[in-house]
Design an enzyme around this catalytic site. Structure first.
Site, PDB file in Angstrom:
ATOM      1  N   VAL A   1     -26.456  -9.755  13.628  1.00 38.01           N
ATOM      2  CA  VAL A   1     -25.376 -10.542  13.031  1.00 38.01           C
ATOM      3  C   VAL A   1     -24.038  -9.822  13.171  1.00 38.01           C
ATOM      4  O   VAL A   1     -23.026 -10.452  13.480  1.00 38.01           O
ATOM      5  CB  VAL A   1     -25.691 -10.866  11.549  1.00 38.01           C
ATOM      6  CG1 VAL A   1     -24.488 -11.476  10.856  1.00 38.01           C
ATOM      7  CG2 VAL A   1     -26.887 -11.812  11.465  1.00 38.01           C
ATOM      8  N   GLU A   2     -24.033  -8.521  12.963  1.00 41.35           N
ATOM      9  CA  GLU A   2     -22.773  -7.774  12.991  1.00 41.35           C
ATOM     10  C   GLU A   2     -22.160  -7.700  14.388  1.00 41.35           C
ATOM     11  O   GLU A   2     -20.973  -7.944  14.554  1.00 41.35           O
ATOM     12  CB  GLU A   2     -22.973  -6.347  12.447  1.00 41.35           C
ATOM     13  CG  GLU A   2     -23.261  -6.291  10.954  1.00 41.35           C
ATOM     14  CD  GLU A   2     -22.049  -6.581  10.082  1.00 41.35           C
ATOM     15  OE1 GLU A   2     -20.944  -6.806  10.605  1.00 41.35           O
ATOM     16  OE2 GLU A   2     -22.221  -6.575   8.859  1.00 41.35           O
TER      17      GLU A   2
END
Length: 189
Positions: A61-62
């Site tokens: 996600v990051e």
């Protein structure tokens, strides 16, 4: 006409063969949900007793596993550690192989500090994975305030009540990838 039918049959056989390989392969979904830096994730997850799939989902996600990332707010590396959080974590963790200068471009250093931080958050929130994910994004003080004032109860079923839209969506995305990884890779990391 015969050549045309022959070409159609060959294409059909190729399509059926590809489809069979795709669906009979036990791990075909891993093509769509790969995990990179497995050794580093495995090593640091084991050291700090953090679920490796959680670490992988947060990285996905990051930064989607792209090293050298720095956000507009200054978050560094694969796990997008904020500089103030990273400095605090480095002071607390006393990790000999990790430094601020290495966090942005060295996957192992970033994953180690990020995993240490997840371990710390897990202790603060009694192992509540959903609260840990929220705290990783919004900060532990903010999440503690939500829990204390009752704006969010900390459960996965109550994510819709997380007061910050960015954190709410972040938690949903991390849980989505976490579930995909655990389903695809099972107990084998």
């Amino acid at each position: 006409m015969l050549k045309w039918l022959l070409k159609k049959r060959v294409l059909l056989l190729l399509f059926l063969g590809f489809t069979a390989i795709l669906f009979l392969s036990t791990n075909w979904m891993s093509w769509f949900y790969p995990i990179y830096y497995k050794e580093e994730i495995r090593k640091h997850s084991s050291t700090y007793q953090v679920d490796p799939y959680l670490v992988a989902a947060i990285i996905r996600v990051e930064t989607n596993y792209k090293i050298g990332r720095e956000s507009k707010k200054g978050a560094l590396g694969l796990m997008q550690l904020m500089p103030d959080t990273a400095k605090w974590a480095l002071e607390q963790a006393k990790l000999p192989d990790v430094s601020m200068s290495r966090l942005k471009n060295e996957p192992s250093a970033n994953i180690e500090l990020g995993t240490w931080y997840l371990h710390t958050l897990s202790g603060k929130f009694d192992g509540n994975r959903t609260a840990v994910i929220a705290a990783y994004n919004a900060g532990p003080g903010t999440v503690q305030r939500w829990l204390t004032d009752g704006s969010w109860n900390g459960s996965e079923g109550d994510i819709k009540n997380i007061p910050f839209g960015e954190t709410r969506h972040y938690v949903q995305r991390v849980i989505y990838y976490y579930n995909q990884y655990t389903e695809i890779y099972g107990g084998v990391f």
